[in-house]
Design a protein around this motif. Sequence first.
Motif, PDB file in Angstrom:
ATOM      1  N   PRO A  91       0.810  -1.217   0.000  1.00 12.44           N
ATOM      2  CA  PRO A  91       0.000   0.000   0.000  1.00 12.44           C
ATOM      3  C   PRO A  91       0.845   1.270   0.000  1.00 12.44           C
ATOM      4  CG  PRO A  91      -1.008  -1.624   1.419  1.00 12.44           C
ATOM      5  CD  PRO A  91       0.306  -2.205   0.974  1.00 12.44           C
ATOM      6  N   GLY A  92       0.461   2.202  -0.862  1.00 12.01           N
ATOM      7  CA  GLY A  92       1.247   3.406  -1.110  1.00 12.01           C
ATOM      8  C   GLY A  92       2.153   3.270  -2.308  1.00 12.01           C
ATOM      9  N   GLY A  93       2.266   2.049  -2.850  1.00 11.32           N
ATOM     10  CA  GLY A  93       3.079   1.830  -4.034  1.00 11.32           C
ATOM     11  C   GLY A  93       2.457   2.442  -5.275  1.00 11.32           C
ATOM     12  N   TYR A  94       3.326   2.983  -6.141  1.00 10.51           N
ATOM     13  CA  TYR A  94       2.893   3.751  -7.316  1.00 10.51           C
ATOM     14  C   TYR A  94       3.733   3.293  -8.498  1.00 10.51           C
ATOM     15  CZ  TYR A  94       2.108   8.106 -10.083  1.00 10.51           C
ATOM     16  OH  TYR A  94       1.795   9.037 -11.043  1.00 10.51           O
ATOM     17  N   ALA A  95       3.086   2.995  -9.600  1.00 10.18           N
ATOM     18  CA  ALA A  95       3.809   2.602 -10.814  1.00 10.18           C
ATOM     19  C   ALA A  95       3.315   3.435 -11.984  1.00 10.18           C
ATOM     20  CB  ALA A  95       3.617   1.123 -11.113  1.00 10.18           C
ATOM     21  N   TYR A  96       4.251   4.071 -12.693  1.00  9.42           N
ATOM     22  CA  TYR A  96       3.936   4.681 -13.982  1.00  9.42           C
ATOM     23  C   TYR A  96       4.352   3.688 -15.056  1.00  9.42           C
ATOM     24  CZ  TYR A  96       4.111   7.352 -18.251  1.00  9.42           C
ATOM     25  OH  TYR A  96       3.923   7.753 -19.552  1.00  9.42           O
ATOM     26  N   LEU A  97       3.432   3.356 -15.952  1.00  8.58           N
ATOM     27  CA  LEU A  97       3.643   2.344 -16.982  1.00  8.58           C
ATOM     28  C   LEU A  97       3.528   3.027 -18.338  1.00  8.58           C
ATOM     29  CD1 LEU A  97       1.397  -0.110 -15.051  1.00  8.58           C
ATOM     30  CD2 LEU A  97       3.874  -0.345 -15.298  1.00  8.58           C
ATOM     31  N   ALA A  98       4.659   3.182 -18.984  1.00 11.02           N
ATOM     32  CA  ALA A  98       4.745   3.961 -20.215  1.00 11.02           C
ATOM     33  C   ALA A  98       4.013   3.265 -21.359  1.00 11.02           C
ATOM     34  CB  ALA A  98       6.212   4.160 -20.583  1.00 11.02           C
ATOM     35  N   PRO A  99       3.592   4.024 -22.378  1.00 15.29           N
ATOM     36  CA  PRO A  99       3.004   3.388 -23.554  1.00 15.29           C
ATOM     37  C   PRO A  99       4.021   2.450 -24.198  1.00 15.29           C
ATOM     38  CG  PRO A  99       3.519   5.697 -23.994  1.00 15.29           C
ATOM     39  CD  PRO A  99       3.694   5.495 -22.527  1.00 15.29           C
ATOM     40  N   GLY A 100       3.584   1.248 -24.494  1.00 16.59           N
ATOM     41  CA  GLY A 100       4.482   0.263 -25.072  1.00 16.59           C
ATOM     42  C   GLY A 100       5.216  -0.588 -24.063  1.00 16.59           C
ATOM     43  N   ALA A 101       5.073  -0.291 -22.770  1.00 10.43           N
ATOM     44  CA  ALA A 101       5.731  -1.106 -21.747  1.00 10.43           C
ATOM     45  C   ALA A 101       5.118  -2.502 -21.716  1.00 10.43           C
ATOM     46  CB  ALA A 101       5.600  -0.448 -20.375  1.00 10.43           C
ATOM     47  N   THR A 102       5.953  -3.473 -21.383  1.00  7.34           N
ATOM     48  CA  THR A 102       5.483  -4.838 -21.151  1.00  7.34           C
ATOM     49  C   THR A 102       5.352  -5.033 -19.647  1.00  7.34           C
ATOM     50  OG1 THR A 102       6.587  -5.646 -23.141  1.00  7.34           O
ATOM     51  CG2 THR A 102       5.984  -7.279 -21.481  1.00  7.34           C
ATOM     52  N   SER A 130       9.040   3.974 -17.777  1.00  9.36           N
ATOM     53  CA  SER A 130       8.273   3.426 -16.668  1.00  9.36           C
ATOM     54  C   SER A 130       9.086   3.504 -15.384  1.00  9.36           C
ATOM     55  CB  SER A 130       7.908   1.966 -16.946  1.00  9.36           C
ATOM     56  OG  SER A 130       7.136   1.833 -18.126  1.00  9.36           O
ATOM     57  N   PHE A 131       8.393   3.590 -14.257  1.00  9.61           N
ATOM     58  CA  PHE A 131       9.078   3.547 -12.960  1.00  9.61           C
ATOM     59  C   PHE A 131       8.104   3.078 -11.879  1.00  9.61           C
ATOM     60  CE2 PHE A 131       7.341   7.857 -13.181  1.00  9.61           C
ATOM     61  CZ  PHE A 131       6.788   8.030 -11.922  1.00  9.61           C
ATOM     62  N   VAL A 132       8.668   2.583 -10.783  1.00 10.15           N
ATOM     63  CA  VAL A 132       7.899   2.142  -9.623  1.00 10.15           C
ATOM     64  C   VAL A 132       8.476   2.817  -8.393  1.00 10.15           C
ATOM     65  CG1 VAL A 132       7.130   0.166  -8.235  1.00 10.15           C
ATOM     66  CG2 VAL A 132       7.409  -0.087 -10.719  1.00 10.15           C
ATOM     67  N   THR A 133       7.621   3.384  -7.537  1.00 11.16           N
ATOM     68  CA  THR A 133       8.063   4.059  -6.333  1.00 11.16           C
ATOM     69  C   THR A 133       7.004   3.888  -5.252  1.00 11.16           C
ATOM     70  OG1 THR A 133       8.914   6.171  -5.479  1.00 11.16           O
ATOM     71  CG2 THR A 133       7.085   6.287  -7.050  1.00 11.16           C
ATOM     72  N   ARG A 134       7.134   4.646  -4.152  1.00  7.41           N
ATOM     73  CA  ARG A 134       6.169   4.620  -3.061  1.00  7.41           C
ATOM     74  C   ARG A 134       5.869   6.048  -2.619  1.00  7.41           C
ATOM     75  NH1 ARG A 134       7.309   1.680   2.158  1.00  7.41           N
ATOM     76  NH2 ARG A 134       8.906   3.318   2.284  1.00  7.41           N
ATOM     77  N   GLU A 135       4.623   6.276  -2.230  1.00 10.38           N
ATOM     78  CA  GLU A 135       4.298   7.583  -1.663  1.00 10.38           C
ATOM     79  C   GLU A 135       5.175   7.883  -0.454  1.00 10.38           C
ATOM     80  OE1 GLU A 135       0.883  10.098   0.722  1.00 10.38           O
ATOM     81  OE2 GLU A 135       0.591   7.942   0.412  1.00 10.38           O
ATOM     82  N   GLN A 136       5.435   6.880   0.366  1.00  6.75           N
ATOM     83  CA  GLN A 136       6.171   7.087   1.606  1.00  6.75           C
ATOM     84  C   GLN A 136       7.594   7.589   1.377  1.00  6.75           C
ATOM     85  OE1 GLN A 136       4.309   4.521   0.705  1.00  6.75           O
ATOM     86  NE2 GLN A 136       3.301   3.497   2.422  1.00  6.75           N
ATOM     87  N   ASP A 137       8.124   7.422   0.167  1.00  8.77           N
ATOM     88  CA  ASP A 137       9.500   7.827  -0.132  1.00  8.77           C
ATOM     89  C   ASP A 137       9.590   9.214  -0.758  1.00  8.77           C
ATOM     90  OD1 ASP A 137      10.377   5.385   0.833  1.00  8.77           O
ATOM     91  OD2 ASP A 137      10.340   4.432  -1.150  1.00  8.77           O
ATOM     92  N   ILE A 138       8.467   9.901  -0.905  1.00 10.03           N
ATOM     93  CA  ILE A 138       8.449  11.201  -1.576  1.00 10.03           C
ATOM     94  C   ILE A 138       7.968  12.264  -0.588  1.00 10.03           C
ATOM     95  CG2 ILE A 138       7.446  12.551  -3.462  1.00 10.03           C
ATOM     96  CD1 ILE A 138       7.178   9.928  -5.010  1.00 10.03           C
ATOM     97  N   THR A 139       8.721  13.338  -0.463  1.00 10.36           N
ATOM     98  CA  THR A 139       8.347  14.432   0.427  1.00 10.36           C
ATOM     99  C   THR A 139       7.310  15.315  -0.253  1.00 10.36           C
ATOM    100  OG1 THR A 139      10.544  14.451   1.426  1.00 10.36           O
ATOM    101  CG2 THR A 139       9.187  16.423   1.727  1.00 10.36           C
ATOM    102  N   PRO A 140       6.148  15.511   0.372  1.00  3.20           N
ATOM    103  CA  PRO A 140       5.140  16.392  -0.234  1.00  3.20           C
ATOM    104  C   PRO A 140       5.660  17.823  -0.388  1.00  3.20           C
ATOM    105  CG  PRO A 140       4.186  15.064   1.530  1.00  3.20           C
ATOM    106  CD  PRO A 140       5.671  14.895   1.615  1.00  3.20           C
ATOM    107  N   THR A 141       5.214  18.488  -1.435  1.00  2.00           N
ATOM    108  CA  THR A 141       5.570  19.887  -1.687  1.00  2.00           C
ATOM    109  C   THR A 141       4.455  20.781  -1.167  1.00  2.00           C
ATOM    110  OG1 THR A 141       6.792  19.261  -3.684  1.00  2.00           O
ATOM    111  CG2 THR A 141       6.147  21.576  -3.452  1.00  2.00           C
ATOM    112  N   PRO A 142       4.724  21.618  -0.148  1.00  5.13           N
ATOM    113  CA  PRO A 142       3.659  22.490   0.368  1.00  5.13           C
ATOM    114  C   PRO A 142       3.330  23.594  -0.630  1.00  5.13           C
ATOM    115  CG  PRO A 142       5.728  22.962   1.469  1.00  5.13           C
ATOM    116  CD  PRO A 142       5.980  21.766   0.599  1.00  5.13           C
TER     117      PRO A 142
END
Length: 273
Positions: free
Chosen positions: A114-125, A156-168
């Motif tokens: 939970p909190g995991g985020y994946a951007y999947l580019a066009p053409g990605a497998t 494409s990339f995979v990350t987590r919300e918990q690893d990103i500092t929100p921008t106020p």
Amino acid sequence: MSEPSYFAPAGGLPPQTDLLTDRAIVTEAYTVIPRGVLRDIVTSNFPGWQNTRAWILAKPVTGFATTFAQNIVEVAPGGGSDRPEPEAGVESVVFLMAGTLRLTVDGVVHVVEPGGYAYLAPGATWSLTNPGTGHATFNWVRKPYEFVDGIDVPASFVTREQDITPTPMPDTDGTWATTRFVDPDDLAHDMHVNIVTFQPGGTIPFAETHVMEHGLYVLQGKAVYRLNNDWVEVQEGDYMWLRPFCPQACYAGGPHPFRYLLYKDVNRQIRLT
């Protein structure tokens, strides 16, 4: 700051003794799909998926979404798909709200929680399965990618919300912040799927009126949202679609932060031909 939480629907059906009155609203400017609507009898099955059901929140249709589709997908243990994306040229974001996913992107395996985020580019497998013992539930945003000569397609990339500092946001003392998963100045990206967080009492202090189309899924908390001429109460698990130029603002209520996953189309010239 408390740990983030993510509301995921459980389906089921209300008892026959319940009133049918609910908070669902459909207008030309916006739509509200409250969490009480996400029941068993309104799910869809997708070809190529096993042990999976989905609530389709938005799709291109007259008077509704024009740039994207959005689903909540629930995958039972052992379920998933070897070929989730059926169309060429479509990009996706997967954001996990509950359970565990084994996500394979261009041959690289990621275990997503939970909190995991994946951007999947066009053409990605890519493919995904649920290796856990409980259901895995995620938001899936799909958009036709707008190719531009001279601009490379993003990776494409995979990350987590918990690893990103929100921008106020400026001059808000941190009561309004955005967790951005891509650089907003990177023209390779033609959509942003971010997390917006308001601390209790935080507000959008003006009626935003802009060209971007929005899909908002409330992950946590509650608020009163100004949509066109109406004030609408929303809570975790609710979904809002906003057409371009729909005036919008909000007040966040307590006791928890008000947080939503926000889609918007960005970084492209308006097509006239």
